[in-house]
Design a protein around this motif. Structure first.
Motif, short mmCIF file in Angstrom:
data_model
loop_
_atom_site.label_atom_id
_atom_site.label_comp_id
_atom_site.label_asym_id
_atom_site.label_seq_id
_atom_site.Cartn_x
_atom_site.Cartn_y
_atom_site.Cartn_z
N THR A 209 0.77 -1.26 -0.03
CA THR A 209 0.08 -0.05 0.04
C THR A 209 1.04 1.46 0.00
OG1 THR A 209 -0.04 -0.04 2.52
CG2 THR A 209 -1.95 -1.03 1.10
N ASN A 210 1.98 1.35 0.49
CA ASN A 210 2.86 2.44 0.54
C ASN A 210 3.73 2.84 -0.44
OD1 ASN A 210 1.81 3.11 3.23
ND2 ASN A 210 3.64 1.98 4.21
N TYR A 211 4.27 1.60 -1.10
CA TYR A 211 5.27 1.92 -2.17
C TYR A 211 4.92 0.91 -3.50
CZ TYR A 211 7.65 2.42 2.33
OH TYR A 211 8.04 2.66 3.59
N ILE A 212 4.09 -0.05 -3.54
CA ILE A 212 4.05 -0.70 -4.76
C ILE A 212 2.68 -0.62 -5.54
CG2 ILE A 212 4.01 -3.01 -5.53
CD1 ILE A 212 5.56 -4.12 -3.19
N LEU A 213 1.52 -0.58 -5.00
CA LEU A 213 0.27 -0.50 -5.39
C LEU A 213 -0.09 1.00 -5.46
CD1 LEU A 213 -1.42 -3.68 -4.12
CD2 LEU A 213 -0.48 -3.21 -6.43
N PRO A 214 -0.97 1.41 -6.54
CA PRO A 214 -1.68 2.71 -6.49
C PRO A 214 -2.85 2.72 -5.80
CG PRO A 214 -1.82 1.77 -8.64
CD PRO A 214 -1.07 0.94 -7.91
N LYS A 215 -3.62 3.75 -5.26
CA LYS A 215 -4.66 3.73 -4.51
C LYS A 215 -5.90 3.43 -5.68
CE LYS A 215 -3.95 6.69 -0.60
NZ LYS A 215 -4.24 7.80 0.32
N GLY A 216 -6.95 2.99 -5.08
CA GLY A 216 -8.08 2.58 -6.09
C GLY A 216 -8.09 1.37 -6.85
N ASN A 217 -6.79 0.64 -6.67
CA ASN A 217 -6.72 -0.48 -7.11
C ASN A 217 -7.30 -1.62 -5.96
OD1 ASN A 217 -5.24 -3.44 -7.56
ND2 ASN A 217 -4.24 -2.16 -9.15
N ILE A 218 -8.12 -2.96 -6.61
CA ILE A 218 -8.72 -3.81 -5.73
C ILE A 218 -7.50 -4.39 -4.97
CG2 ILE A 218 -8.69 -5.46 -7.55
CD1 ILE A 218 -11.40 -5.00 -4.66
#
Length: 538
Positions: free
Chosen positions: A39-48
């Motif tokens: 959540t902090n470094y790899i995936l963008p917000k809004g992604n399931i």
């Protein structure tokens, strides 16, 4: 003497009960470390996937936020001898009744969430320092204004609930009130016990809190000496099964320090590290964490002892020695179970264990701190979350510290084994016995005479019950992270150490009067459940 043994045995049981809720923190390390990395470094917000990992991180922090509650339930469950489910419920109920009663009594004495703010205390005549100290005594737990006791509130409630359950779970009442007999009577009693318990706490806790603050200041002010003392005592207390008791306050309470991370106050070095693992703004882990030193002796030091055992064994025995040393070392490096090798050396040379081995381990803590090693976890399996947040890891010093530690332990123990002709595995002749690891029981005394032996045809849990002299001889069964802990009535009925190790797959045995600890490693939790199933079905 019997009283001392009884007290030590009870401390061992209590120490094992403390491990039950602490096991949850293994989950925290993975959930927070892995979840926050995505959540902090790899995936963008809004992604399931972001939402899923955010939920996982949230569960990890929830476990930490309600840590006192898990201690109340876990200890009550573990120490209850009968009706364990009701015992756990009593722990849960007593905990909330207890902190609510503290809140109510404090209100009667004029203290509320608003009146204990620093500003209001200063207006009431407190100095800045006294106002801050008094304010630090209070918190809001699950919407209830109460003392900030950390895990101590959970420990108190767990112990009291277990005592009440053991005392009254079979209580019989007159026919008119028979509905409230047994376990229901326990719930009634713990609700009543919450009243005097909370009033006593109101007057006693501020004194205890000041003593804990003094202990915190001592640990902080003594610096590396305090670190060395902690690391040495941790190993010195291992044979007695109470080493957890010095680690818990530092790891999970404010005795180990506090840190504000992203607006949340974390208490204890393990909780602080987990908080840093979940913070996007954190650039590393605390270096004075009283755990990093374990990396040196678990990944290098004790393997060095194993290598010393191998190279000092007779050449014709080295293959056999390797077959027992290698699995023990791999298990140690992966999950941190060190007892087989430690207890072997403890048995053959107890003076050197306490005078050389324990201080060397204490020195490992000091060296890791001096080198500013900053990493999450101290065994390979528990270091996995570091792979997803490598920017928080500062451990380049391990590149030279690990081989250096291996060399020191190897040459020191190789010299000691040869100098004193210690009978480590592989150095004895065939007539003197098989090549195997020894344990704590032989360190105290090797039990003589014939013992009741388990039927080899039985399944392991059934054989364990039989080895303890049967169900009628067993008073209590619990476990910690690696050990089956059993209290018996008659020690003469318990099987000999050779039976445990040769026939019952045990790695070692620790005996203290009627209190036994059988070392089985990380599979002990499921094994304990099966043993309890056997006892319930007899």
């Amino acid at each position: 003497m019997n009283n001392k043994k009884s007290i030590r045995g009870k401390l061992q049981t209590f120490s094992g009960a403390m491990m039950v809720p602490v096991i949850l923190l293994v989950i925290v390390g993975f959930y927070v470390g892995v979840g926050s990395a995505f959540t902090n470094y790899i995936l963008p917000k809004g992604n399931i996937l972001y939402a899923i990992f955010d939920i996982i991180t949230g569960i990890g922090f929830m476990i930490m936020r309600y840590l006192p509650l898990w201690f109340a339930v876990g200890i009550a469950f573990t120490l209850s001898k009968k009706e364990k489910g009701w015992g756990a419920l009593a722990g849960l109920f007593l905990f909330f009744a207890y902190i609510t009663a503290i809140s109510k009594f404090a209100g009667y004495m004029g203290w509320t969430e608003s009146s204990v703010t620093v500003d209001n205390l200063i207006k009431a005549g407190y100095t800045q320092e006294k106002a801050m100290n008094f304010n630090s005594l209070w918190t809001n737990f699950a919407g209830i204004f109460t003392f900030d006791m950390g895990i101590f509130s959970g420990i108190i409630c767990g112990l009291v609930a277990a005592w009440a359950n053991n005392r009254w779970c079979e209580k019989e009442l007159p026919m008119l009130f028979s509905f409230f007999s047994g376990a229901k009577y326990v719930i009634i009693m713990v609700s009543l016990l919450a009243v005097p318990l909370s009033i006593i706490t109101y007057y006693v806790w501020p004194i205890i809190a000041s003593l804990l603050q003094y202990l915190t200041n001592f640990i902080t002010s003594t610096g590396l000496f305090g670190t060395f003392v902690f690391g040495t005592l941790d190993k010195m207390l291992l044979p007695f099964g109470i080493h957890h008791l010095i680690a818990f306050p530092i790891e999970y309470t404010r005795v180990g320090g506090t840190m504000m991370i992203d607006g949340t106050l974390f208490e204890g070095v393990r909780n602080i590290i987990n908080g840093q693992a979940g913070s996007a703004g954190a650039t590393g882990y605390i270096t004075r964490n009283f755990t990093t030193g374990r990396i040196l002796f678990q990944l290098a030091g004790i393997p060095g002892v194993g290598a010393a055992m191998y190279f000092t064994a007779k050449k014709e025995n080295r293959k056999k020695v390797l077959s027992i040393v290698l699995p023990a070392v791999l298990t140690l490096m992966l999950v941190g179970i060190s007892e087989p090798i430690e207890y072997t050396f403890l048995f053959i040379a107890p003076a050197l264990y306490f005078a050389v081995y324990a201080p060397l381990c204490g020195l490992c803590y000091v060296i890791a701190e001096l080198a500013n090693v900053s990493i999450n976890g101290n065994a390979l399996f528990f270091m996995i979350p570091n792979l997803l947040q490598p920017q928080k890891v500062h451990a380049m010093a391990l590149i030279y510290l690990l081989p250096l530690t291996f060399a020191v332990y190897f040459f020191v123990f190789k010299f000691l084994i040869e100098k004193f002709n210690l009978k480590t595995p592989g150095r004895q002749s065939d007539e003197e016995g098989d090549i195997k690891f020894m344990s704590k029981k032989e360190y105290n005394e090797i039990k003589k005479g014939e013992k009741s032996k388990a039927d080899n045809k039985n399944k392991l849990p059934e054989a364990i019950v039989e080895a303890f002299g049967g169900a009628s001889n067993i008073e209590e069964v619990t476990c910690c992270a690696t050990r089956l802990r059993v209290t018996v009535k008659d020690v003469a009925l318990v099987a000999d150490e050779k039976v445990w190790k040769n026939d019952l797959e045990a790695l070692g045995v620790v005996r203290n009067n009627k209190y036994f600890q059988i070392i089985y490693g990380t599979r002990v939790t499921t094994l304990t459940t099966k043993v309890k199933d056997v006892l319930e079905n007899i």
